[in-house]
Each structure stands twice: as structure tokens, then as C-alpha cells.
Design a protein around this motif. Structure first.
Motif, PDB file in Angstrom:
ATOM      1  N   VAL A 141      14.183   4.656  -4.756  1.00 65.49           N
ATOM      2  CA  VAL A 141      13.053   3.876  -4.242  1.00 65.49           C
ATOM      3  C   VAL A 141      13.089   2.457  -4.792  1.00 65.49           C
ATOM      4  O   VAL A 141      12.841   1.485  -4.067  1.00 65.49           O
ATOM      5  N   SER A 142      13.404   2.321  -6.086  1.00 65.96           N
ATOM      6  CA  SER A 142      13.440   0.993  -6.697  1.00 65.96           C
ATOM      7  C   SER A 142      14.539   0.130  -6.092  1.00 65.96           C
ATOM      8  O   SER A 142      14.337  -1.060  -5.828  1.00 65.96           O
ATOM      9  N   LYS A 143      15.693   0.727  -5.824  1.00 67.41           N
ATOM     10  CA  LYS A 143      16.794  -0.023  -5.218  1.00 67.41           C
ATOM     11  C   LYS A 143      16.461  -0.421  -3.788  1.00 67.41           C
ATOM     12  O   LYS A 143      16.788  -1.529  -3.352  1.00 67.41           O
ATOM     13  N   ALA A 144      15.806   0.468  -3.072  1.00 72.89           N
ATOM     14  CA  ALA A 144      15.393   0.146  -1.705  1.00 72.89           C
ATOM     15  C   ALA A 144      14.383  -1.000  -1.706  1.00 72.89           C
ATOM     16  O   ALA A 144      14.433  -1.889  -0.841  1.00 72.89           O
ATOM     17  N   ALA A 145      13.476  -0.994  -2.687  1.00 72.50           N
ATOM     18  CA  ALA A 145      12.480  -2.066  -2.784  1.00 72.50           C
ATOM     19  C   ALA A 145      13.147  -3.398  -3.115  1.00 72.50           C
ATOM     20  O   ALA A 145      12.786  -4.443  -2.554  1.00 72.50           O
ATOM     21  N   ILE A 146      14.127  -3.376  -4.017  1.00 65.83           N
ATOM     22  CA  ILE A 146      14.845  -4.607  -4.371  1.00 65.83           C
ATOM     23  C   ILE A 146      15.612  -5.133  -3.166  1.00 65.83           C
ATOM     24  O   ILE A 146      15.617  -6.342  -2.888  1.00 65.83           O
ATOM     25  N   PHE A 147      16.249  -4.228  -2.438  1.00 67.93           N
ATOM     26  CA  PHE A 147      17.008  -4.647  -1.263  1.00 67.93           C
ATOM     27  C   PHE A 147      16.077  -5.240  -0.208  1.00 67.93           C
ATOM     28  O   PHE A 147      16.398  -6.260   0.417  1.00 67.93           O
ATOM     29  N   PRO A 219      22.776  -9.583  -1.409  1.00 65.81           N
ATOM     30  CA  PRO A 219      22.180  -8.321  -0.920  1.00 65.81           C
ATOM     31  C   PRO A 219      23.222  -7.303  -0.479  1.00 65.81           C
ATOM     32  O   PRO A 219      23.055  -6.100  -0.697  1.00 65.81           O
ATOM     33  N   THR A 220      24.304  -7.781   0.130  1.00 60.77           N
ATOM     34  CA  THR A 220      25.351  -6.865   0.594  1.00 60.77           C
ATOM     35  C   THR A 220      26.053  -6.184  -0.572  1.00 60.77           C
ATOM     36  O   THR A 220      26.266  -4.960  -0.564  1.00 60.77           O
ATOM     37  N   THR A 221      26.432  -6.958  -1.584  1.00 57.58           N
ATOM     38  CA  THR A 221      27.108  -6.370  -2.743  1.00 57.58           C
ATOM     39  C   THR A 221      26.174  -5.435  -3.505  1.00 57.58           C
ATOM     40  O   THR A 221      26.616  -4.427  -4.066  1.00 57.58           O
ATOM     41  N   PHE A 222      24.879  -5.748  -3.518  1.00 62.83           N
ATOM     42  CA  PHE A 222      23.924  -4.838  -4.159  1.00 62.83           C
ATOM     43  C   PHE A 222      23.824  -3.532  -3.390  1.00 62.83           C
ATOM     44  O   PHE A 222      23.778  -2.446  -3.982  1.00 62.83           O
ATOM     45  N   LEU A 223      23.807  -3.625  -2.065  1.00 63.37           N
ATOM     46  CA  LEU A 223      23.747  -2.418  -1.244  1.00 63.37           C
ATOM     47  C   LEU A 223      24.993  -1.557  -1.428  1.00 63.37           C
ATOM     48  O   LEU A 223      24.925  -0.330  -1.357  1.00 63.37           O
ATOM     49  N   MET A 224      26.114  -2.205  -1.714  1.00 57.63           N
ATOM     50  CA  MET A 224      27.370  -1.480  -1.921  1.00 57.63           C
ATOM     51  C   MET A 224      27.485  -0.896  -3.323  1.00 57.63           C
ATOM     52  O   MET A 224      28.447  -0.187  -3.624  1.00 57.63           O
ATOM     53  N   GLY A 225      26.525  -1.192  -4.189  1.00 54.30           N
ATOM     54  CA  GLY A 225      26.557  -0.677  -5.547  1.00 54.30           C
ATOM     55  C   GLY A 225      27.410  -1.497  -6.493  1.00 54.30           C
ATOM     56  O   GLY A 225      27.755  -1.035  -7.586  1.00 54.30           O
ATOM     57  N   MET A 226      27.741  -2.736  -6.116  1.00 49.06           N
ATOM     58  CA  MET A 226      28.570  -3.597  -6.953  1.00 49.06           C
ATOM     59  C   MET A 226      27.737  -4.471  -7.883  1.00 49.06           C
ATOM     60  O   MET A 226      28.282  -5.255  -8.652  1.00 49.06           O
ATOM     61  N   LEU A 227      26.410  -4.306  -7.779  1.00 54.40           N
ATOM     62  CA  LEU A 227      25.498  -5.114  -8.584  1.00 54.40           C
ATOM     63  C   LEU A 227      24.445  -4.182  -9.170  1.00 54.40           C
ATOM     64  O   LEU A 227      23.827  -3.402  -8.446  1.00 54.40           O
ATOM     65  N   SER A 228      24.249  -4.261 -10.478  1.00 52.81           N
ATOM     66  CA  SER A 228      23.260  -3.405 -11.135  1.00 52.81           C
ATOM     67  C   SER A 228      21.846  -3.865 -10.801  1.00 52.81           C
ATOM     68  O   SER A 228      21.634  -4.994 -10.339  1.00 52.81           O
ATOM     69  N   ARG A 230      19.444  -4.564 -12.886  1.00 55.25           N
ATOM     70  CA  ARG A 230      19.048  -5.673 -13.765  1.00 55.25           C
ATOM     71  C   ARG A 230      19.624  -6.983 -13.257  1.00 55.25           C
ATOM     72  O   ARG A 230      18.919  -8.001 -13.180  1.00 55.25           O
ATOM     73  N   ALA A 231      20.910  -6.966 -12.892  1.00 54.28           N
ATOM     74  CA  ALA A 231      21.534  -8.179 -12.360  1.00 54.28           C
ATOM     75  C   ALA A 231      20.911  -8.568 -11.029  1.00 54.28           C
ATOM     76  O   ALA A 231      20.728  -9.756 -10.731  1.00 54.28           O
ATOM     77  N   ALA A 232      20.563  -7.567 -10.207  1.00 60.94           N
ATOM     78  CA  ALA A 232      19.944  -7.842  -8.913  1.00 60.94           C
ATOM     79  C   ALA A 232      18.573  -8.492  -9.083  1.00 60.94           C
ATOM     80  O   ALA A 232      18.223  -9.419  -8.343  1.00 60.94           O
ATOM     81  N   LEU A 233      17.799  -8.032 -10.060  1.00 63.69           N
ATOM     82  CA  LEU A 233      16.480  -8.632 -10.311  1.00 63.69           C
ATOM     83  C   LEU A 233      16.619 -10.076 -10.772  1.00 63.69           C
ATOM     84  O   LEU A 233      15.823 -10.939 -10.399  1.00 63.69           O
ATOM     85  N   SER A 234      17.647 -10.348 -11.587  1.00 67.39           N
ATOM     86  CA  SER A 234      17.903 -11.717 -12.015  1.00 67.39           C
ATOM     87  C   SER A 234      18.260 -12.595 -10.815  1.00 67.39           C
ATOM     88  O   SER A 234      17.768 -13.724 -10.682  1.00 67.39           O
ATOM     89  N   CYS A 235      19.113 -12.069  -9.926  1.00 68.89           N
ATOM     90  CA  CYS A 235      19.487 -12.816  -8.720  1.00 68.89           C
ATOM     91  C   CYS A 235      18.284 -13.007  -7.802  1.00 68.89           C
ATOM     92  O   CYS A 235      18.124 -14.063  -7.181  1.00 68.89           O
ATOM     93  N   LEU A 236      17.433 -11.991  -7.720  1.00 65.47           N
ATOM     94  CA  LEU A 236      16.247 -12.084  -6.877  1.00 65.47           C
ATOM     95  C   LEU A 236      15.303 -13.172  -7.385  1.00 65.47           C
ATOM     96  O   LEU A 236      14.693 -13.903  -6.597  1.00 65.47           O
ATOM     97  N   SER A 237      15.210 -13.292  -8.724  1.00 64.60           N
ATOM     98  CA  SER A 237      14.391 -14.342  -9.313  1.00 64.60           C
ATOM     99  C   SER A 237      14.935 -15.728  -8.964  1.00 64.60           C
ATOM    100  O   SER A 237      14.176 -16.645  -8.616  1.00 64.60           O
ATOM    101  N   LYS A 238      16.250 -15.870  -9.020  1.00 71.79           N
ATOM    102  CA  LYS A 238      16.870 -17.152  -8.666  1.00 71.79           C
ATOM    103  C   LYS A 238      16.693 -17.456  -7.176  1.00 71.79           C
ATOM    104  O   LYS A 238      16.486 -18.611  -6.797  1.00 71.79           O
ATOM    105  N   ALA A 239      16.766 -16.416  -6.353  1.00 67.39           N
ATOM    106  CA  ALA A 239      16.559 -16.610  -4.919  1.00 67.39           C
ATOM    107  C   ALA A 239      15.138 -17.089  -4.638  1.00 67.39           C
ATOM    108  O   ALA A 239      14.919 -17.967  -3.785  1.00 67.39           O
ATOM    109  N   ALA A 240      14.170 -16.515  -5.354  1.00 66.00           N
ATOM    110  CA  ALA A 240      12.778 -16.944  -5.195  1.00 66.00           C
ATOM    111  C   ALA A 240      12.604 -18.393  -5.627  1.00 66.00           C
ATOM    112  O   ALA A 240      11.855 -19.165  -5.003  1.00 66.00           O
TER     113      ALA A 240
END
Length: 266
Positions: A141-147, A219-228, A230-240
Motif C-alpha cells: 500500500v505504501s509503495k502504491a501511494a508513493i507511486f 517513477p518507472t524505476t521505482f515501479l520496477m523495484g530499482m529504487l527503495s 526511502r530513496a523514492a521519498l527523497s526523490c518525491l521531495s525534490k520533485a515537489a
């Protein structure tokens, strides 16, 4: 907020009248998907040093097909025409923000795309299932929410970039050439043309810092499981942060453009 919800509902109803357009545009987007996939599969089979295998390439481009279509926007020429033809005046008299109005008008197209093309996407997935890698640890659920958050912020970045380009109509009669040039660079920088991980370190580091990487590649690499996560949340913060920066830039361009804008009618 209620008036913007009303704009969204009205735009959604209008978009539902043109359901065939969404299916046809999606089917046409399968052409570059097929070409890119086959091209890089051929490159992977002929090069042992390729960081991606056949399954990774098919998975990457299938995910890109979904992400890039959801985060794309179509408002640029509509906004440009409003400014260029003087139609902007009718919106300035109404009690809402023009940028938010265009956002609420454009967003239903993405919603209709998801609904109308769910079946074709499911069919493509069924055909390519043996070549598509499952997520290494599953989709929680958390990964789906991040995506989902990535998709939303990526869409906002694309919208704000297009909005800023369209504002150059205050100064030039046509923005199509500028838009086409930036679109080519954006597709490359977003990893739509090819996976950015195939680049050398220097250009990869440069492109990954641009806002376009957050609209598709990350987002694509995160969906593929190539991004953790924690790293995805950091990237999401930068995207914001990029979205806020672009919004501020659009506000400045809007104010400067309004000083030059004039419309006449009889």
C-alpha cells in the motif's frame, strides 16, 4: 474549491463525449513503444555489457508507456490560443484563477485515459507477461501511494512547464517551434526515448537532476523495484520542490505577461 470541482466535473463530462479519441491516441502511442522495445532488445542481445536484459527492457518500456501517458498534458496550445487571440479576457473577468481553471480542464483527460485504456493495457500486459519482471518485493500500500504521488507531481511538473511555454504567447505569435524543441529534450531527459541508466555517469547525473526525470524515469524505476522507498521519498521531495519552483516561475511570467496583454473587441 467547490467552483474548481465544478469545472472538473464539466470538463470530465465533455471529455467523455470523445472516448474514441483516447483509445486511438493510445493505440498510436504503441508504435514508439514497440520500436523502442525491439531496438533495445536487439542491442541487449548483441552486447554482453548491456546493463539491461530483455525482460528489464520490456518491463521498463511497458511502465514508461503507462507513466508517460498519465503524466502528459495537452493544454499548451489551448492556453496559447487564448492569449494570442484575445480570448483570455473572458476568463480574467471570472472569479477563479486562470491557471487552476486550465488545470481542472486538463486533468479529466488523464482520468478518462486511465479508464478507457485499462482494457488495452491489460491485454498488452497479458501478451507480454512472460517478459515483464514482477516487483522484487511486491507492491504494498505504501509503495502504491508513493507511486501515485509520483504520477501526480510528475503531471504537475509537465503542466507547469507547458503553462510557462504557453505564456510566451504574450511576446510571440507562435510557440509551436519552442514547444516542439523542448518536447524533444524533455522526452530524452525523462527517459522516454531510452533508459537514462544507459548513459555515462556525467550526463546521467546532469539529466537526473532536471525536473523531467521525475515525470517518467524515476517513477518507472521505482515501479520496477530499482529504487527503495526511502530513496523514492527523497526523490518525491525534490520533485515537489521542482513543482513549487516552476509554479513560482509561472506566476512571475504571468504577471509580466499581463503588463503586455491587450485585447480589443466590438
Amino acid at each position: 474549491m467547490r467552483k474548481y470541482c465544478g469545472i472538473f466535473r464539466t470538463a470530465l463530462a465533455n471529455q467523455l463525449e470523445y472516448r474514441v479519441n483516447f483509445i486511438s491516441s493510445f493505440l498510436f502511442s504503441l508504435v514508439p513503444f514497440g520500436i523502442n522495445t525491439l531496438l533495445w532488445i536487439a542491442a541487449a542481445r548483441g552486447n554482453d555489457g548491456m546493463p539491461l536484459g530483455t525482460e528489464e527492457i520490456v518491463t521498463y518500456y511497458f511502465a514508461t508507456l503507462i507513466v508517460s501517458n498519465i503524466t502528459s498534458t495537452t493544454s499548451i496550445f489551448r492556453i496559447s490560443d487564448d492569449i494570442r487571440l484575445g480570448n483570455l479576457s473572458q476568463y480574467l473577468l471570472k472569479p477563479y484563477n486562470y491557471a487552476l481553471y486550465q488545470l481542472m480542464t486538463d486533468m479529466p483527460q488523464r482520468a478518462v485515459f486511465v479508464v478507457m485504456n485499462a482494457v488495452p493495457l491489460a491485454a498488452i500486459y497479458a501478451l507480454l507477461r512472460r517478459y515483464i519482471l514482477p516487483h522484487p518485493s511486491g507492491i504494498s500500500v505504501s509503495k502504491a501511494a508513493i507511486f501515485a504521488a509520483f504520477l501526480l507531481v510528475g503531471y504537475l511538473i509537465n503542466f507547469l512547464v507547458d503553462f510557462s511555454i504557453s505564456l510566451y504567447s504574450f511576446y510571440f505569435s507562435r510557440v509551436s517551434s519552442l514547444y516542439t524543441s523542448i518536447r524533444v529534450l524533455r522526452n530524452i531527459s525523462a527517459g522516454i526515448v531510452f533508459p537514462l541508466m544507459l548513459l555515462p555517469d556525467a550526463p546521467f547525473t546532469f539529466l537526473i537532476r532536471l525536473p523531467f526525470a521525475y515525470t517518467n524515469y524515476i517513477p518507472t524505476t521505482f515501479l520496477m523495484g530499482m529504487l527503495s522507498e526511502r530513496a523514492a521519498l527523497s526523490c518525491l521531495s525534490k520533485a515537489a520542490e521542482w513543482a513549487l519552483f516552476l509554479a513560482a516561475g509561472c506566476a512571475v511570467l504571468w504577471k509580466k505577461g499581463m503588463r503586455r496583454y491587450s485585447a480589443y473587441g466590438g
